[in-house]
Structure formats: structure tokens, C-alpha cells
Design a protein around this motif. Structure first.
Motif: not given
Length: 482
Positions: A302-310, A312-320, A425-436
Motif C-alpha cells: 500500500s502507499r501508506r506502508r511504502l511511505f512509512t518505510i521511505a 524511516f530510511i530518510v531519518v536513518a540516513g540523516y542520523v548516519f 533540524v531536517p530530521g526533526i521536521l520530517i518526523v513531524i511531517s510523518y505524524f501530520v
């Protein structure tokens, strides 16, 4: 014997690939301006610090105003009636104007500080208006090409592949090409001008090819005239459009800050500007691969599952990325691949989510407004670009990069500021965007299919009612069948 392809199938393929081809030049042009204009002013033209600060503020203000004006342009596009349709006149007029003005923005004007700021502001505002006409006309055509959700995804995926080709052609090529031009001509200031000129020509040619190839779906019914006072109702009553817009303004602001600081990072933090093109090439390949695999992934989850996975990968990439030590190229590349590959998937989904709200709005309010609805996508990009440019300009000045000659002159607090602005800062914004997104956007594949089915039923019912009404009965005011 070779099978003969039906005209409908042939046009479907022409739409799919023709529409995508048109994005190559336009995204190359937008990338040149959005990612490298500040670098051009700072490091190539070497404008004074007051001029750089003033232009940073101008870019922020103009882009915010431009984003707000976009829905009004959407009304104009929606109301256009011509022999060429309502989208193509705006696409052609917009690309001719914006391409010419792009070249003017990178012209090495020999002016005093005040005159430079004034001329730059006028040209930039004119470019923004012309680009808005092309951008809204272009992307708002997508829902009019097909109402088939899977075909939309195929068109959107190929368009994003072509857009990424244009984007990374600039990202990879800008440093070596501009350097080679400067060395050949002996004029560093005009190196970006020649790049802009070539990009402008390619943009115009490929957009004209798109206009010739693409045809709208004749079953998509154009609605009646939309008044300007109805604009806000079209947007603000469409709760799904607002939800996805809010989520993606946060996401694109975060990503734009990271992308825009990339060339500065490689020169003033990593310490080797020449590696920027190599790094960008790896990211480009990863993004194109993700885009090519998107239809397969979308068909299996589903789109929702694919969006969630993507996400998560973006945020993990920022931390790395943030944890990468100085000189850690392998870790840097790994983090970049994760961020850019997943971001490519998310950008396709942004386009699909917004396109689906066209039918949602038509179902809810009884009228179809492709261009007003799709004007929200450039609004998202422009608002996020404006916010990102403000952050980037501030970081360049506050970290000391504007006055530093090389990475050796950067202070430890300055480097920490750059890394924080690019990752934390981008990682925090992206986490907030996901919850919205998870909280407010509910238009999944099942709900969309029901909406399209009910819209078709309404059209069939209306057509049947019209056919059952005799002209004589209508003329004499008698009930049908009396």
C-alpha cells in the motif's frame, strides 16, 4: 506478423513518456536556480556580504509571495478555453519567458551594489511569474491525462525519473563544467551564464516536444467557470489537500536545506569541492534506481506502508550522516544514498496524493478544479524553497563560510552549525511531517476507487437523464413522457 497497437494504447504510451520528457530541462533549470544561485552569488560573483544578505531576504520574501499567488494562477488556468486546451498555452508561454529570464539571472552584471540588488529583484520576480505559469499548467495537466490510479503512478514515476535526470545532470556537472568554461574563456563570472543558456535551450525544446506528444483524456469533463472568490473554498474545504500540503511543506523544507547546503558542505566542511560531483553522481544513480523500482514496489504494498518505510530510511540516513566523521566518505555516501533514494519515492507519492485529491474534491463539492488543486504542489515547493533559502543564507553567514577561503579556515562551532542545519533540524521536521500525514490524510487506494466509481455513475446517470429528455418536451415545459 507484428500486432498493430490500438490508437488508445499508443496515446497512453505517448502520454506516459512524452509527459516525462518535458520535465528534464525544466527540472535542470529549477535546480540550477534553487540549489546554486546562492553559491553563484557568494563564490563565483563574490558579491559583498551586505548584497548577499539582502538577496537572501529578497529570495525568501519573493518565494513566499509567489507561493501564495500560485493558486490564483491555478484559477486562470482552470478558466482557460482555447483550441489548444487549457494547459498548453500556459506551458508554452511560461517556458519561453522563464527560460529567457533564467539566462538573465546568471548574467554577470557589472553594477553597483544598490543597482545590482534592484535589477536582480525585478528579473527574479519576472522569472517567478513566468515559471509559475509553466509549473502550474504542467503539473495540473496530470489528472486530466487519466483517472486510472496505476497509470497515473506510471506517468508520475517516469516523470520523476526524467526530472531526476535533469536535476542530477546539473548537480553532477555544474562544478566541473563551470570550471572548464572559466578556464577556457578566462572569465569565471560568466561560466554560469553559459550553463544557464544551454539549459534554457534544452528546456524549451523538450517542453515543445511534450506539448506535441501529450493528449488529455476526453472523458475528463471540464467544469464551469471558477470565480476568484471561490478559490479559497476549493482549497480550504478540501481537507485531504490541506493535510498532505502541511505534511509535505515540512518534508520538502527539510530536504531542500540539506540539498542546498550540499555544495557548501563539500567545500567548507569535507574540504574537497571536486568530490561534490562524484558524491552527486552516486546519489543520482541511487535516486534513479529507486524511481525505476517504484512501480514494482507500489504494486506490492500500500502507499501508506511504502511511505512509512521511505520516511524511516530518510531519518536513518540523516542520523548516519550526522555521525559521519570528517573524511568518512564511505559513511557519507551511504547516508546520502539512503536519503536521496527514499526522497525520490516520497516525491512521487506527493504528486500522486495531490492528484487524487482532484477527484476527492470533485466528489465532495460537485466540481472539478485540476489546476487550482495541483497549484498546491508548486506552492509546497516554493514555500519550502523560500524557507530553505532563508536557512541556507543564514547558515552561510553565521557559520563563517561566506568569509572563509577554505575548510581550514572554518571554526569548530561553524562546522557544527552546518552539520546540525543539514541533519538534525531536517530530521526533526520530517518526523513531524510523518505524524501530520498519518493523523489527517485518509484518502487511500480503496477510498479513491470508490470515489472514481461514484463519479462515473453520476456522469452516466446525468447523460441518461439528458438523453431521455425530448427537445419538444423541454421547449413546451412538459414533463418527460406526459
Amino acid at each position: 506478423m507484428t500486432a498493430v497497437m490500438s490508437p488508445t494504447r499508443a496515446q497512453t504510451l505517448r502520454n506516459r513518456y512524452g509527459y516525462g520528457i518535458g520535465t528534464i530541462g525544466r527540472d535542470a533549470a529549477y535546480t540550477l536556480l534553487s540549489m546554486f544561485l546562492l553559491y553563484y552569488l557568494s563564490d563565483t560573483l563574490q558579491v559583498s556580504t551586505p548584497v548577499f544578505a539582502a538577496i537572501t531576504v529578497i529570495l525568501l520574501v519573493v518565494r513566499v509571495i509567489d507561493a501564495i499567488v500560485d493558486p490564483f494562477v491555478g484559477v486562470l488556468v482552470d478558466n482557460t478555453r482555447s483550441r489548444f486546451g487549457k494547459f498548453k498555452p500556459w506551458i508554452v508561454g511560461g517556458v519561453l519567458g522563464s527560460s529567457s529570464l533564467l539566462v538573465a539571472l546568471f548574467a554577470p552584471w557589472q553594477l553597483g551594489d544598490a543597482a545590482f540588488i534592484a535589477v536582480f529583484t525585478v528579473v527574479y520576480i519576472a522569472w517567478s511569474a513566468a515559471y509559475a505559469a509553466n509549473d502550474i499548467g504542467y503539473w495540473s495537466m496530470l489528472p486530466a491525462l487519466t483517472q486510472n490510479q496505476r497509470e497515473r503512478e506510471k506517468i508520475g514515476a517516469f516523470a520523476r525519473i526524467c526530472a531526476s535526470i535533469g536535476t542530477f545532470a546539473i548537480v553532477i556537472g555544474i562544478v566541473p563544467i563551470s570550471s572548464a568554461i572559466a578556464e577556457a574563456t578566462g572569465d569565471v563570472a560568466s561560466s554560469f551564464f553559459w550553463v544557464a543558456l544551454v539549459v534554457a535551450v534544452i528546456t524549451v525544446v523538450l517542453q515543445l516536444v511534450m506539448v506535441v506528444l501529450v493528449r488529455e483524456d476526453p472523458t475528463v469533463v471540464t467544469q464551469s467557470h471558477t470565480r476568484f472568490r471561490e478559490l479559497f473554498g476549493v482549497i480550504f474545504r478540501n481537507d485531504q489537500l490541506l493535510a498532505i500540503a502541511a505534511a509535505f511543506v515540512l518534508f520538502m523544507t527539510a530536504f531542500s536545506v540539506t540539498a542546498g547546503l550540499g555544495v557548501f558542505y563539500m567545500e567548507y566542511v569535507y574540504g574537497d569541492l571536486g568530490m561534490y560531483s562524484v558524491f552527486a553522481a552516486v546519489l543520482g544513480v541511487s535516486q534513479l534506481t529507486a524511481l525505476a523500482l517504484y512501480p514494482l514496489a507500489a504494486s506490492r504494498m500500500s502507499r501508506r506502508r511504502l511511505f512509512t518505510i521511505a520516511l524511516f530510511i530518510v531519518v536513518a540516513g540523516y542520523v548516519f550522516f550526522f555521525l559521519t566523521p570528517p573524511g568518512g566518505l564511505v559513511m557519507l555516501v551511504g547516508a546520502g544514498v539512503a536519503v536521496f533514494a527514499a526522497q525520490a519515492v516520497i516525491q512521487i507519492q506527493l504528486l500522486m496524493f495531490i492528484a487524487d485529491t482532484v477527484e476527492y474534491g470533485e466528489h465532495k463539492f460537485g466540481r472539478r478544479n485540476d489546476s487550482i488543486t495541483l497549484s498546491v504542489q508548486p506552492f509546497i515547493y516554493k514555500l519550502s524553497s523560500a524557507l530553505a533559502n532563508g536557512v541556507i543564507g543564514w547558515v552561510v553567514l553565521a557559520s563563517g563560510m561566506k568569509d572563509a577561503a577554505s575548510a581550514a579556515e572554518m571554526t569548530e562551532p561553524g562546522v557544527f552549525l552546518v552539520r546540525t542545519a543539514m541533519c538534525i533540524v531536517p530530521g526533526i521536521l520530517i518526523v513531524i511531517s510523518y505524524f501530520v500525514y498519518r493523523r489527517f490524510y485518509v484518502l487511500d487506494e480503496g477510498k479513491y476507487a470508490v470515489i472514481v466509481e461514484e463519479l462515473q455513475a453520476r456522469k452516466t446517470e446525468a447523460a441518461t437523464a439528458a438523453q431521455s429528455t425530448s427537445p419538444a418536451d423541454e421547449a413546451e415545459g412538459r414533463p418527460v413522457g406526459a
